[in-house]
Design a protein around this motif. Structure first.
Motif, PDB file in Angstrom:
ATOM      1  N   ARG A 164      52.770  67.581  28.297  1.00  0.00           N
ATOM      2  CA  ARG A 164      51.940  67.039  29.368  1.00  0.00           C
ATOM      3  C   ARG A 164      52.471  65.701  29.906  1.00  0.00           C
TER       4      ARG A 164
ATOM      5  N   ASP B 282      38.353  68.521  35.542  1.00  0.00           N
ATOM      6  CA  ASP B 282      37.583  67.479  34.869  1.00  0.00           C
ATOM      7  C   ASP B 282      36.696  68.089  33.792  1.00  0.00           C
TER       8      ASP B 282
ATOM      9  N   ALA C  18      44.011  69.558  38.944  1.00  0.00           N
ATOM     10  CA  ALA C  18      43.488  68.903  37.745  1.00  0.00           C
ATOM     11  C   ALA C  18      42.063  69.374  37.495  1.00  0.00           C
TER      12      ALA C  18
ATOM     13  N   GLN D 130      40.880  70.099  27.432  1.00  0.00           N
ATOM     14  CA  GLN D 130      41.150  70.936  26.268  1.00  0.00           C
ATOM     15  C   GLN D 130      41.046  70.136  24.983  1.00  0.00           C
TER      16      GLN D 130
ATOM     17  N   TRP E 161      41.783  61.951  27.867  1.00  0.00           N
ATOM     18  CA  TRP E 161      41.717  63.279  27.265  1.00  0.00           C
ATOM     19  C   TRP E 161      41.857  64.352  28.339  1.00  0.00           C
ATOM     20  N   GLU E 162      42.601  65.361  28.004  1.00  0.00           N
ATOM     21  CA  GLU E 162      42.530  66.590  28.781  1.00  0.00           C
ATOM     22  C   GLU E 162      41.233  67.281  28.361  1.00  0.00           C
TER      23      GLU E 162
ATOM     24  N   CYS F 172      43.760  73.250  29.951  1.00  0.00           N
ATOM     25  CA  CYS F 172      43.329  71.895  30.130  1.00  0.00           C
ATOM     26  C   CYS F 172      43.780  71.361  31.441  1.00  0.00           C
ATOM     27  N   GLY F 173      43.148  70.332  31.814  1.00  0.00           N
ATOM     28  CA  GLY F 173      43.557  69.665  33.034  1.00  0.00           C
ATOM     29  C   GLY F 173      43.751  68.232  32.686  1.00  0.00           C
ATOM     30  N   THR F 174      43.350  67.338  33.533  1.00  0.00           N
ATOM     31  CA  THR F 174      43.497  65.937  33.168  1.00  0.00           C
ATOM     32  C   THR F 174      42.175  65.242  33.337  1.00  0.00           C
ATOM     33  N   SER F 175      41.906  64.319  32.481  1.00  0.00           N
ATOM     34  CA  SER F 175      40.613  63.643  32.487  1.00  0.00           C
ATOM     35  C   SER F 175      40.834  62.158  32.320  1.00  0.00           C
TER      36      SER F 175
ATOM     37  N   THR G 111      46.126  62.170  26.438  1.00  0.00           N
ATOM     38  CA  THR G 111      47.165  61.977  27.447  1.00  0.00           C
ATOM     39  C   THR G 111      47.431  60.481  27.580  1.00  0.00           C
TER      40      THR G 111
ATOM     41  N   THR H 128      46.197  73.591  33.504  1.00  0.00           N
ATOM     42  CA  THR H 128      46.639  73.310  32.149  1.00  0.00           C
ATOM     43  C   THR H 128      48.118  72.992  32.075  1.00  0.00           C
TER      44      THR H 128
END
Length: 546
Positions: free
Chosen positions: A68, A78, A76, A533, A530-531, A21-24, A537, A173
């Motif tokens: 996280r 998206d 990051a 994944q 949301w991440e 996952c990253g960050t969204s 967050t 992630t």
């Protein structure tokens, strides 16, 4: 493991819920007019807890959730697969695809006072592949990693033995979250209880079976591109409570004792939606669905016809629809529709066909039946041994398994559950001492198919790979290898489609359901993000004082 089980000793069945996952910045609720309120505490309830807080070691999705807030990543990710700057401000990929050179952000500090620099990046990446870490996800997502070279304080060069296109998505992630080198040096036991990073929050205390508390990092000023604000988090404090009982967790939300909860029980979704103080937010998880994996190397499921008979002879879609009240969609591919490269053609590739299942069992030689109605061959009963982690079963997976057991009996299979603990589950899985195993494996990248089906990911010795179907297919391995060598998303998607079609044809996975994150949220809570994944967050989150 997402192993939605997200494999931590895979607790595959509840943890393994792998993972990337990253960050969204996708909000869980629309913010009202006016500036976000600063300060306050957000309390979030979850139904599982980490066995290990070190995301470099643990594959649990809940480990990603818990860490996280503390750990930033170099880049990051998206929702559309785009990669953006975070702790790395830019990067270059060599012409041969084997070397990634990162320029690092200056002025970043760990919450213990240490300086983030090239040496810290090297310490983290090397820690992931260190055998002492016993990584169950991150190391597998690292591919053919050769090493990291520190060029100067703000420049690092990461090398691979061959092209590895999923690297940046994996790097985004929480499982590749950057930890303080000082904390890393304290060893596995210390990391299992506390991690230290550069993130917007700092851990106060982690209490097993109870939860974790954090306070705001007042010095934070390096949010990822795409965040809704810069500077410190709005919340003064964040608390995540472990509330394993659905009724207790739901009651805490509806009574206003906590602000939001994970995993709203499907049977209660309409109740929450009808409450004017609450809302339901859904997010479909990418990566591996909640699937059953037959052991293709030995036992009854070494025969493809028997595997296909089990899959086609059970009406998974109807069972899932009734048990979960339509909140989870039935699965047809090993990966979810939210995964890049998902092949919609799998939705018509196989179907419920009990008569056809019977014919397949006849062809496989299971023609006789004993007094209890089970199929037999040469005097032996058609028995499926399933080590099931009842203590970790979430989302009514235990009830689901019992319903599958009952339906399997109708077509002649005896399904026997082996009651195992998290301690003895891993040795059984590594040794292949099972006929059927269950887990989900969340990753925001189609490369999750490599985790699940590459020959190199078959468990062996002390290696806990995720190919628990123990599937060996040179053609699939070739497609997986080709997918690593290209950064063209269309080319990768075409290869992933071939893989999904082939593993369905070979019946080496029994897709069950697509996991939807069901978040119950007080309408006073704003901007939970949301991440990709698909877990929440809290950097942009705030609590309305109105």
């Amino acid at each position: 493991m997402s192993l939605n089980r997200r494999l931590a000793i895979p607790v595959l069945t509840v943890l393994l819920a792998l993972t990337a996952c990253g960050t969204s910045a996708t909000p869980a609720a629309q913010a009202p007019a006016g500036a976000p309120a600063k300060g306050g505490t957000l309390v979030f309830g979850v139904n599982t807890e980490p066995i290990n807080l070190d995301p470099h070691a643990s594959p649990q999705d809940v480990t990603g959730l818990f860490t996280r807030p503390v750990l930033d990543s170099l880049v990051a990710l998206d929702d559309k697969g785009g990669i953006h700057p975070w702790l790395a401000t830019s990067w270059e990929i060599s012409a041969d695809g084997k070397t990634y050179t990162f320029k690092l952000r200056e002025g970043v500090k760990f919450s213990d006072g240490g300086v983030f620099d090239g040496a810290a990046v090297k310490a983290n990446l090397d820690h992931i592949v260190d055998p002492k870490t016993k990584s169950q996800l991150a190391a597998a997502a690292f591919g053919p990693y050769e090493g990291t070279k520190v060029i100067d304080a703000q420049t690092v060069e990461v090398s691979f033995s061959k092209p590895y296109s999923p690297f940046l998505a994996a790097l985004a992630t929480a499982y590749f979250g950057i930890q303080s080198p000082t904390a890393l040096a304290e060893g596995p036991e210390a990391l299992a209880k506390k991690v230290v990073g550069t993130g917007p929050f700092v851990i106060d205390a982690f209490v097993p079976h109870q939860g974790i508390t954090y306070h705001r990092n007042p010095d934070y000023n390096w949010a990822p591109e795409g965040a809704k604000h810069t500077g410190p988090a709005y919340l003064e404090k964040l608390e995540i409570k472990v509330l394993t009982e659905d009724a207790v967790r739901l009651g805490a939300l509806t009574s206003g004792q906590i602000d939001a909860i994970a995993s709203v029980p499907p049977v209660n979704v309409k109740q929450v939606e009808a409450d004017p103080k609450l809302t339901i937010v859904r997010k479909q998880a990418p990566g591996g669905n909640y699937n059953y994996y037959p052991n293709t190397a030995k036992g009854v499921f070494a025969d493809q016809k028997v595997r296909q008979a089990f899959r086609d002879g059970i009406d998974f879609a109807t069972i899932v629809g009734k048990l979960y009240f339509g909140t989870f969609d039935p699965a047809f591919s090993p990966v979810s529709p939210a995964t890049h490269g998902y092949d919609a053609a799998t939705e018509s590739q196989w179907r419920y066909d009990p008569e056809g299942a019977g014919r397949l069992l006849d062809e496989a030689g299971w023609t006789a039946k004993d007094a209890e109605g089970y199929r037999t061959k040469d005097g032996a009963r058609l028995t499926v041994r399933w080590p099931f982690l009842k203590s970790f079963a979430r989302e009514q997976r235990g009830t689901l398994a019992e319903q599958i057991q009952a339906e399997a009996k109708k077509i002649g299979f005896e399904v026997v559950f082996t009651d195992v603990t998290a301690t003895d589950f891993a040795p059984k899985a590594i040794a292949g001492d099972y006929d059927l195993i269950d887990f989900s494996w969340q990753r925001a990248d189609g490369d999750t198919l490599r985790n699940l089906f590459a020959i190199s990911n078959i468990p062996s010795g002390t290696f806990f790979g995720q190919n628990l179907a123990r599937y060996e297919d040179a053609e699939v391995d070739g497609w997986l290898s080709d997918s690593l060598a290209t950064t063209d998303l269309a080319e990768r998607a075409a290869l992933y489609a071939k893989i999904q079609q082939k593993v369905n044809t070979d019946a080496v996975v029994f897709p069950v359901y697509v996991f939807n994150y069901l978040l119950g949220v007080s309408k006073n809570v704003r901007d939970i993000a949301w991440e990709p994944q698909a877990y929440p967050t809290f950097y942009d989150a705030w609590v309305s004082k109105a």
